[in-house]
Design a protein around this motif. Structure first.
Motif, PDB file in Angstrom:
ATOM      1  N   CYS A   1       0.834  -1.212   0.000  1.00  0.00           N
ATOM      2  CA  CYS A   1       0.000   0.000   0.000  1.00  0.00           C
ATOM      3  C   CYS A   1       0.869   1.263   0.000  1.00  0.00           C
ATOM      4  O   CYS A   1       0.494   2.276  -0.599  1.00  0.00           O
ATOM      5  CB  CYS A   1      -0.923   0.027   1.214  1.00  0.00           C
ATOM      6  SG  CYS A   1      -2.167  -1.272   1.230  1.00  0.00           S
ATOM      7  N   GLY A   2       2.021   1.190   0.655  1.00  0.00           N
ATOM      8  CA  GLY A   2       2.907   2.347   0.733  1.00  0.00           C
ATOM      9  C   GLY A   2       3.382   2.815  -0.635  1.00  0.00           C
ATOM     10  O   GLY A   2       3.711   3.988  -0.809  1.00  0.00           O
ATOM     11  N   GLY A   3       3.436   1.908  -1.604  1.00  0.00           N
ATOM     12  CA  GLY A   3       3.867   2.278  -2.952  1.00  0.00           C
ATOM     13  C   GLY A   3       2.715   2.388  -3.921  1.00  0.00           C
ATOM     14  O   GLY A   3       2.911   2.451  -5.131  1.00  0.00           O
ATOM     15  N   CYS A   4       1.512   2.422  -3.402  1.00  0.00           N
ATOM     16  CA  CYS A   4       0.322   2.425  -4.259  1.00  0.00           C
ATOM     17  C   CYS A   4      -0.117   3.863  -4.579  1.00  0.00           C
ATOM     18  O   CYS A   4      -0.286   4.672  -3.666  1.00  0.00           O
ATOM     19  CB  CYS A   4      -0.815   1.681  -3.565  1.00  0.00           C
ATOM     20  SG  CYS A   4      -2.326   1.638  -4.532  1.00  0.00           S
ATOM     21  N   PRO A   5      -0.309   4.167  -5.862  1.00  0.00           N
ATOM     22  CA  PRO A   5      -0.697   5.526  -6.231  1.00  0.00           C
ATOM     23  C   PRO A   5      -2.130   5.902  -5.844  1.00  0.00           C
ATOM     24  O   PRO A   5      -2.493   7.074  -5.910  1.00  0.00           O
ATOM     25  CB  PRO A   5      -0.530   5.543  -7.758  1.00  0.00           C
ATOM     26  CG  PRO A   5      -0.699   4.126  -8.169  1.00  0.00           C
ATOM     27  CD  PRO A   5      -0.150   3.295  -7.035  1.00  0.00           C
ATOM     28  N   VAL A   6      -2.928   4.923  -5.462  1.00  0.00           N
ATOM     29  CA  VAL A   6      -4.321   5.228  -5.103  1.00  0.00           C
ATOM     30  C   VAL A   6      -4.617   4.872  -3.649  1.00  0.00           C
ATOM     31  O   VAL A   6      -5.759   4.570  -3.294  1.00  0.00           O
ATOM     32  CB  VAL A   6      -5.322   4.535  -6.063  1.00  0.00           C
ATOM     33  CG1 VAL A   6      -5.229   5.124  -7.454  1.00  0.00           C
ATOM     34  CG2 VAL A   6      -5.097   3.026  -6.093  1.00  0.00           C
ATOM     35  N   SER A   7      -3.613   4.936  -2.802  1.00  0.00           N
ATOM     36  CA  SER A   7      -3.844   4.596  -1.397  1.00  0.00           C
ATOM     37  C   SER A   7      -4.822   5.572  -0.730  1.00  0.00           C
ATOM     38  O   SER A   7      -5.590   5.170   0.150  1.00  0.00           O
ATOM     39  CB  SER A   7      -2.529   4.537  -0.613  1.00  0.00           C
ATOM     40  OG  SER A   7      -1.885   5.785  -0.641  1.00  0.00           O
ATOM     41  N   GLY A   8      -4.816   6.822  -1.160  1.00  0.00           N
ATOM     42  CA  GLY A   8      -5.755   7.801  -0.602  1.00  0.00           C
ATOM     43  C   GLY A   8      -7.203   7.430  -0.870  1.00  0.00           C
ATOM     44  O   GLY A   8      -7.993   7.249   0.072  1.00  0.00           O
ATOM     45  N   PRO A   9      -7.588   7.305  -2.143  1.00  0.00           N
ATOM     46  CA  PRO A   9      -8.970   6.909  -2.428  1.00  0.00           C
ATOM     47  C   PRO A   9      -9.334   5.561  -1.829  1.00  0.00           C
ATOM     48  O   PRO A   9     -10.455   5.366  -1.354  1.00  0.00           O
ATOM     49  CB  PRO A   9      -9.022   6.840  -3.966  1.00  0.00           C
ATOM     50  CG  PRO A   9      -7.894   7.673  -4.441  1.00  0.00           C
ATOM     51  CD  PRO A   9      -6.845   7.647  -3.362  1.00  0.00           C
ATOM     52  N   CYS A  10      -8.388   4.643  -1.823  1.00  0.00           N
ATOM     53  CA  CYS A  10      -8.650   3.314  -1.261  1.00  0.00           C
ATOM     54  C   CYS A  10      -8.956   3.416   0.233  1.00  0.00           C
ATOM     55  O   CYS A  10      -9.925   2.841   0.721  1.00  0.00           O
ATOM     56  CB  CYS A  10      -7.445   2.418  -1.505  1.00  0.00           C
ATOM     57  SG  CYS A  10      -7.585   0.792  -0.763  1.00  0.00           S
ATOM     58  N   GLY A  11      -8.113   4.147   0.957  1.00  0.00           N
ATOM     59  CA  GLY A  11      -8.326   4.302   2.393  1.00  0.00           C
ATOM     60  C   GLY A  11      -9.630   5.024   2.685  1.00  0.00           C
ATOM     61  O   GLY A  11     -10.364   4.642   3.601  1.00  0.00           O
ATOM     62  N   ARG A  12      -9.943   6.062   1.905  1.00  0.00           N
ATOM     63  CA  ARG A  12     -11.203   6.802   2.116  1.00  0.00           C
ATOM     64  C   ARG A  12     -12.403   5.905   1.855  1.00  0.00           C
ATOM     65  O   ARG A  12     -13.387   5.924   2.592  1.00  0.00           O
ATOM     66  CB  ARG A  12     -11.252   8.041   1.225  1.00  0.00           C
ATOM     67  CG  ARG A  12     -10.420   9.192   1.749  1.00  0.00           C
ATOM     68  CD  ARG A  12     -10.721  10.479   1.014  1.00  0.00           C
ATOM     69  NE  ARG A  12     -10.309  10.458  -0.381  1.00  0.00           N
ATOM     70  CZ  ARG A  12      -9.079  10.700  -0.810  1.00  0.00           C
ATOM     71  NH1 ARG A  12      -8.122  10.990   0.047  1.00  0.00           N
ATOM     72  NH2 ARG A  12      -8.773  10.661  -2.088  1.00  0.00           N
ATOM     73  N   PHE A  13     -12.291   5.100   0.793  1.00  0.00           N
ATOM     74  CA  PHE A  13     -13.389   4.185   0.491  1.00  0.00           C
ATOM     75  C   PHE A  13     -13.621   3.233   1.664  1.00  0.00           C
ATOM     76  O   PHE A  13     -14.763   3.024   2.096  1.00  0.00           O
ATOM     77  CB  PHE A  13     -13.096   3.386  -0.785  1.00  0.00           C
ATOM     78  CG  PHE A  13     -14.080   2.271  -0.998  1.00  0.00           C
ATOM     79  CD1 PHE A  13     -15.329   2.532  -1.526  1.00  0.00           C
ATOM     80  CD2 PHE A  13     -13.774   0.971  -0.616  1.00  0.00           C
ATOM     81  CE1 PHE A  13     -16.261   1.509  -1.680  1.00  0.00           C
ATOM     82  CE2 PHE A  13     -14.683  -0.050  -0.764  1.00  0.00           C
ATOM     83  CZ  PHE A  13     -15.934   0.218  -1.306  1.00  0.00           C
ATOM     84  N   ALA A  14     -12.537   2.656   2.179  1.00  0.00           N
ATOM     85  CA  ALA A  14     -12.664   1.685   3.268  1.00  0.00           C
ATOM     86  C   ALA A  14     -13.270   2.317   4.516  1.00  0.00           C
ATOM     87  O   ALA A  14     -14.099   1.706   5.192  1.00  0.00           O
ATOM     88  CB  ALA A  14     -11.297   1.079   3.592  1.00  0.00           C
ATOM     89  N   LEU A  15     -12.858   3.551   4.804  1.00  0.00           N
ATOM     90  CA  LEU A  15     -13.389   4.224   5.995  1.00  0.00           C
ATOM     91  C   LEU A  15     -14.854   4.598   5.821  1.00  0.00           C
ATOM     92  O   LEU A  15     -15.675   4.370   6.701  1.00  0.00           O
ATOM     93  CB  LEU A  15     -12.571   5.477   6.299  1.00  0.00           C
ATOM     94  CG  LEU A  15     -11.166   5.224   6.858  1.00  0.00           C
ATOM     95  CD1 LEU A  15     -10.379   6.515   6.877  1.00  0.00           C
ATOM     96  CD2 LEU A  15     -11.244   4.617   8.243  1.00  0.00           C
ATOM     97  N   THR A  16     -15.182   5.184   4.683  1.00  0.00           N
ATOM     98  CA  THR A  16     -16.553   5.662   4.502  1.00  0.00           C
ATOM     99  C   THR A  16     -17.552   4.526   4.288  1.00  0.00           C
ATOM    100  O   THR A  16     -18.714   4.654   4.640  1.00  0.00           O
ATOM    101  CB  THR A  16     -16.654   6.656   3.334  1.00  0.00           C
ATOM    102  OG1 THR A  16     -16.167   6.024   2.148  1.00  0.00           O
ATOM    103  CG2 THR A  16     -15.856   7.919   3.619  1.00  0.00           C
ATOM    104  N   SER A  17     -17.086   3.434   3.715  1.00  0.00           N
ATOM    105  CA  SER A  17     -17.996   2.300   3.509  1.00  0.00           C
ATOM    106  C   SER A  17     -17.884   1.287   4.645  1.00  0.00           C
ATOM    107  O   SER A  17     -18.488   0.221   4.585  1.00  0.00           O
ATOM    108  CB  SER A  17     -17.707   1.617   2.166  1.00  0.00           C
ATOM    109  OG  SER A  17     -16.394   1.085   2.146  1.00  0.00           O
ATOM    110  N   ARG A  18     -17.088   1.653   5.645  1.00  0.00           N
ATOM    111  CA  ARG A  18     -16.937   0.839   6.859  1.00  0.00           C
ATOM    112  C   ARG A  18     -16.578  -0.614   6.550  1.00  0.00           C
ATOM    113  O   ARG A  18     -17.244  -1.555   7.024  1.00  0.00           O
ATOM    114  CB  ARG A  18     -18.204   0.920   7.711  1.00  0.00           C
ATOM    115  CG  ARG A  18     -18.518   2.334   8.153  1.00  0.00           C
ATOM    116  CD  ARG A  18     -19.807   2.399   8.941  1.00  0.00           C
ATOM    117  NE  ARG A  18     -20.210   3.772   9.179  1.00  0.00           N
ATOM    118  CZ  ARG A  18     -19.826   4.484  10.224  1.00  0.00           C
ATOM    119  NH1 ARG A  18     -19.045   3.959  11.123  1.00  0.00           N
ATOM    120  NH2 ARG A  18     -20.239   5.723  10.356  1.00  0.00           N
ATOM    121  N   GLN A  19     -15.524  -0.764   5.763  1.00  0.00           N
ATOM    122  CA  GLN A  19     -15.027  -2.117   5.477  1.00  0.00           C
ATOM    123  C   GLN A  19     -14.517  -2.729   6.774  1.00  0.00           C
ATOM    124  O   GLN A  19     -13.689  -2.138   7.464  1.00  0.00           O
ATOM    125  CB  GLN A  19     -13.911  -2.063   4.436  1.00  0.00           C
ATOM    126  CG  GLN A  19     -14.373  -1.583   3.070  1.00  0.00           C
ATOM    127  CD  GLN A  19     -15.381  -2.508   2.435  1.00  0.00           C
ATOM    128  OE1 GLN A  19     -15.189  -3.722   2.409  1.00  0.00           O
ATOM    129  NE2 GLN A  19     -16.465  -1.947   1.931  1.00  0.00           N
TER     130      GLN A  19
END
Ligand code: SF4
Length: 90
Positions: free
Chosen positions: A50-68
């Protein structure tokens, strides 16, 4: 009647750039009964990807907002997400 729901393609489009795309998801999701050192090692391996992932921001936001509930998303472990206040998705 208008809907405020985003088109499904836009909701998921960030995944096209995901560093984990095509990888075995076992590194991101714990097997039943996993605990302790094994869990920490697996989560650290996932966070490194994840540290080298260019979309870690959207991914993390998705997980938080959709309560994964499960898995490492955007570099956040399950425990970290549980202790994080959800953010407003943009
Ligand atoms: S941040 Fe991690 S889990 Fe999310 S898309 Fe990137 S590599 Fe995958």
């Amino acid at each position: 009647m208008r809907t405020r729901t985003k088109p499904l393609l836009r909701v998921w489009e960030w995944q096209a750039e995901a560093a984990c795309r095509g990888m075995d998801s076992a590194v991101f999701f714990s097997p039943a009964g996993e605990r302790g050192r094994a869990r920490r090692r697996r989560e650290e391996a996932a966070r490194e990807i994840c540290g080298g992932c260019p979309v870690s921001g959207p991914c993390g936001r998705f997980a938080l907002t959709s309560r994964q509930t499960y898995g490492v998303w955007g570099g956040y472990t399950e425990a970290e997400r549980r202790s994080t206040v959800p953010v407003n998705p943009k």
